[in-house]
Scaffold this motif. Structure first.
Motif, mmCIF file in Angstrom:
data_model
loop_
_atom_site.group_PDB
_atom_site.id
_atom_site.type_symbol
_atom_site.label_atom_id
_atom_site.label_comp_id
_atom_site.label_asym_id
_atom_site.label_seq_id
_atom_site.Cartn_x
_atom_site.Cartn_y
_atom_site.Cartn_z
ATOM 1 N N SER A 427 0.864 -1.174 0.000
ATOM 2 C CA SER A 427 0.000 0.000 0.000
ATOM 3 C C SER A 427 0.903 1.227 0.000
ATOM 4 O O SER A 427 1.340 1.687 1.049
ATOM 5 C CB SER A 427 -0.934 0.002 1.215
ATOM 6 N N SER A 428 1.202 1.704 -1.203
ATOM 7 C CA SER A 428 2.210 2.745 -1.390
ATOM 8 C C SER A 428 1.574 4.119 -1.488
ATOM 9 O O SER A 428 0.388 4.263 -1.775
ATOM 10 C CB SER A 428 3.033 2.453 -2.647
ATOM 11 N N ILE A 442 16.922 5.691 -14.608
ATOM 12 C CA ILE A 442 16.108 6.246 -13.532
ATOM 13 C C ILE A 442 15.642 5.157 -12.578
ATOM 14 O O ILE A 442 15.063 4.142 -12.991
ATOM 15 C CB ILE A 442 14.887 6.984 -14.114
ATOM 16 N N ASP A 443 15.882 5.371 -11.281
ATOM 17 C CA ASP A 443 15.445 4.482 -10.213
ATOM 18 C C ASP A 443 14.256 5.127 -9.490
ATOM 19 O O ASP A 443 13.953 6.303 -9.689
ATOM 20 C CB ASP A 443 16.602 4.238 -9.243
ATOM 21 N N VAL A 444 13.585 4.334 -8.617
ATOM 22 C CA VAL A 444 12.359 4.808 -7.980
ATOM 23 C C VAL A 444 12.400 4.522 -6.481
ATOM 24 O O VAL A 444 12.644 3.393 -6.058
ATOM 25 C CB VAL A 444 11.106 4.134 -8.589
ATOM 26 N N LEU A 445 12.147 5.553 -5.677
ATOM 27 C CA LEU A 445 12.048 5.464 -4.214
ATOM 28 C C LEU A 445 10.574 5.574 -3.835
ATOM 29 O O LEU A 445 9.883 6.477 -4.307
ATOM 30 C CB LEU A 445 12.847 6.600 -3.582
ATOM 31 N N ILE A 446 10.068 4.657 -2.967
ATOM 32 C CA ILE A 446 8.628 4.576 -2.718
ATOM 33 C C ILE A 446 8.334 4.441 -1.227
ATOM 34 O O ILE A 446 8.968 3.642 -0.521
ATOM 35 C CB ILE A 446 8.009 3.377 -3.463
ATOM 36 N N GLU A 451 5.241 -0.439 6.308
ATOM 37 C CA GLU A 451 6.270 -1.374 5.838
ATOM 38 C C GLU A 451 7.533 -0.585 5.521
ATOM 39 O O GLU A 451 7.523 0.650 5.487
ATOM 40 C CB GLU A 451 5.762 -2.132 4.610
ATOM 41 N N PRO A 452 8.631 -1.281 5.280
ATOM 42 C CA PRO A 452 9.866 -0.570 4.949
ATOM 43 C C PRO A 452 9.762 0.168 3.621
ATOM 44 O O PRO A 452 8.948 -0.169 2.754
ATOM 45 C CB PRO A 452 10.906 -1.702 4.877
ATOM 46 N N VAL A 453 10.615 1.168 3.465
ATOM 47 C CA VAL A 453 10.701 1.909 2.224
ATOM 48 C C VAL A 453 11.164 0.984 1.103
ATOM 49 O O VAL A 453 11.847 -0.020 1.338
ATOM 50 C CB VAL A 453 11.683 3.086 2.386
ATOM 51 N N SER A 454 10.776 1.302 -0.129
ATOM 52 C CA SER A 454 11.260 0.579 -1.302
ATOM 53 C C SER A 454 12.219 1.457 -2.092
ATOM 54 O O SER A 454 11.974 2.660 -2.258
ATOM 55 C CB SER A 454 10.102 0.186 -2.227
#
Length: 554
Positions: A427-428, A442-446, A451-454
């Motif tokens: 559930s982001s 390009i990378d993605v931070l979520i 829950e832990p960060v992605s």
């Protein structure tokens, strides 16, 4: 939330072109071990517990590596005597690892955090951070790349003690070379008067009691602070015309020159109410033209529950476009810019209407495969943890949704081709985009609720070339926020906040396909000046300084 009933658009046959992108979860392995807290995990009593927060990818110490800042929440019940959780700052060590420097940097703040935006408000060459809260907001002045000083009260931007602020963005709306600040609030939330689940008709989901709001709760507001240049700001909301617009629930703010006149405008994605497009009138005032511009509603004239928004040129016609995410039962909006501040919603015919069963939050235009066309990434997650007990067909956790840009005005859903980590249900909320490992993709931070960060590393297998640009203003604000750049037929803007309450990399990334260099770079600076720069080789990051006319390899 406004709940639409839009059916999924028919899925057309995929193009058959291989998608060379694989997104790999590396957060834990890289040292990002933060876990988010927003009320109870199994149920939400108040709306304050449900919306989560934004995240940021910023180079706070000017070492050329993107660091990570994460906004955290709290619990109304407290923590039984244990320390309350804080936000986090992680320094990028350059070897695929991050170090937690929260306490050392002086940013260990607890509370109900929501959004984050970045900008060099004092033009000293170091990026500052502004964080929104239910309660006073926080302005961290960067003291030279090692530590921060909290200066919100002294600067005049803390806001009211009982306000619930959400979106924020730095912008130079009057072209004086100093960054001003715009802050939105979602609802006027008071715990003592907030209704309980099931108490009113707007506190039900499919007949079952859930938290109330935003419908039925008092509306939020928007505040514009003008930078005086001495470390303080003046509230100019009334005289700028910002407060003339009323009755909305504001979320994400994006500031960019949306009508191509050389002045920064403001777009606000609003929940359950028409969204807002503040046109810059060039005289210190703004006018909301969202309805006539075509970005207040969807293509059928219906208001939606807007969450996140981002700006770029997806069809490479030189005009900035807007993507906006919405609640379950509605399509996202893909507002194609027609020029001079007029837009049309192309979501359905462009292929972005095939997943209306997700609640969508963070979003961004990102050329994941470096083919020269901006793809669209969205993250999902329902607002009610109880939703699966109410309807077995609903899910609280959802996947990342990835649409590949086909270069003909259409997109195709390639989510299942990006690897299992991209499809892991969570559930982001917030998402930020940038090349954290400087490998050219390009990378993605979520942000993920409870829950832990992605951190999804882009493991791109392609021979496509790329180029990144870092801009530095002289007459303009030093970070060049608001600049619009055209390279190889592509146009992009330097943004403060976008996605959902998040901050992405200030560096502009351009995929070049087979081309190994560009012949010219054109910058429309926030000062209003237009400047051409000579070409540059692919495979590098280049610094462009306003007025220099030359490119410098970083």
């Amino acid at each position: 939330m406004v709940v639409g009933k839009s059916p999924a658009a028919p899925r057309v046959a995929l193009s058959g072109k291989p998608f060379p992108v694989r997104l790999t979860e590396v957060a834990a392995a890289s040292g990002l071990n933060a876990r988010f807290t927003y009320g109870k995990e199994s149920e939400k009593k108040y709306v304050i517990e449900a919306n989560g927060s934004g995240v940021a990818l910023v180079d706070y110490d000017n070492d050329g590596l993107l660091d990570v800042y994460l906004v955290n929440g709290s619990r109304l019940e407290g923590f039984g005597g244990a320390p309350a959780p804080t936000n986090w700052l992680y320094r990028n060590l350059g070897n695929g690892r991050f170090a937690d420097v929260t306490a050392k940097a002086g940013v260990a703040h607890s509370g109900w955090g929501n959004g984050v935006c970045a900008g060099d408000f004092d033009n000293d060459g170091f990026t500052d951070l502004y964080v929104t809260y239910w309660g006073p907001n926080v302005l961290y002045r960067n003291k030279g790349g090692a530590t921060f000083e909290e200066v919100a009260v002294g600067a005049g931007v803390a806001g009211p003690r009982d306000e619930w602020s959400t979106g924020c963005t730095f912008l130079d709306y009057d072209r004086d070379g100093r960054l001003d600040l715009l802050v939105t609030s979602y609802v006027d939330f008071r715990l003592k008067t907030a209704p309980l689940p099931g108490q009113f008709p707007f506190c039900l989901w499919k007949g079952a009691p859930v938290y109330c709001g935003p419908r039925g709760l008092p509306y939020g507001t928007t505040t514009l602070y003008h930078n005086r240049g001495d470390g303080t700001f003046e509230d100019v909301s009334e005289k700028a015309g910002i407060r003339e617009v009323k009755n909305y629930y504001g979320f994400t703010t994006v500031a960019a020159d949306l009508n191509g006149d050389g002045w920064t405008d403001i777009y606000i994605a609003c929940d359950s109410t028409p969204s807002i497009f503040f046109r810059n009138n060039h005289n210190g005032t703004f006018t909301d033209i969202a309805t006539e511009a075509g970005v207040a509603y969807n293509e059928h004239g219906a208001e939606e529950a807007g969450m996140g928004a981002s700006v770029a040129d997806y069809d490479n016609d030189g005009v900035l476009d807007i993507v906006k995410t919405n609640f379950v039962g509605d399509y996202p909006n893909l507002y194609r810019g027609l020029g001079k501040g007029v837009f049309e919603d192309n979501a359905y015919k462009a292929g972005l209407a095939v997943n209306p069963h997700y609640v969508l939050w963070g979003t961004g235009f990102a050329d994941l495969d470096n083919d020269g066309w901006k793809d669209v990434v969205q993250v999902s997650g329902h607002v009610y943890p109880e939703v699966e007990r109410i309807d077995r067909n609903d899910r609280y956790k959802g996947p990342r949704v990835i649409y590949r840009n086909l270069g003909n005005g259409k997109f195709e859903d390639v989510s299942s081709s990006a690897g299992p980590d991209a499809q892991r249900p969570l559930s982001s909320r917030g998402a930020a985009f940038g090349d954290f490992d400087n490998d050219g993709d390009i990378d993605v931070l979520i942000m993920n609720m409870h829950e832990p960060v992605s951190l999804l590393r882009n493991d791109l297998k392609s021979s496509n070339h790329w180029l990144q640009l870092k801009l530095q203003g002289t007459k303009s604000n030093r970070g060049a926020i608001g600049a619009v750049v055209t390279v190889a037929g592509q146009t992009a803007a330097v943004l403060s906040q976008s996605s959902f309450l998040s901050q992405s990399d200030f560096r502009l990334h351009f995929g070049l396909g087979a081309a190994d260099r560009v012949e010219k770079i054109t910058v429309r600076w926030p000062s209003g000046a237009v400047e051409d720069f000579p070409g540059a080789q692919a495979g590098a990051t280049w610094l462009l300084v306003e007025g220099s006319g030359k490119v410098e390899r970083k």
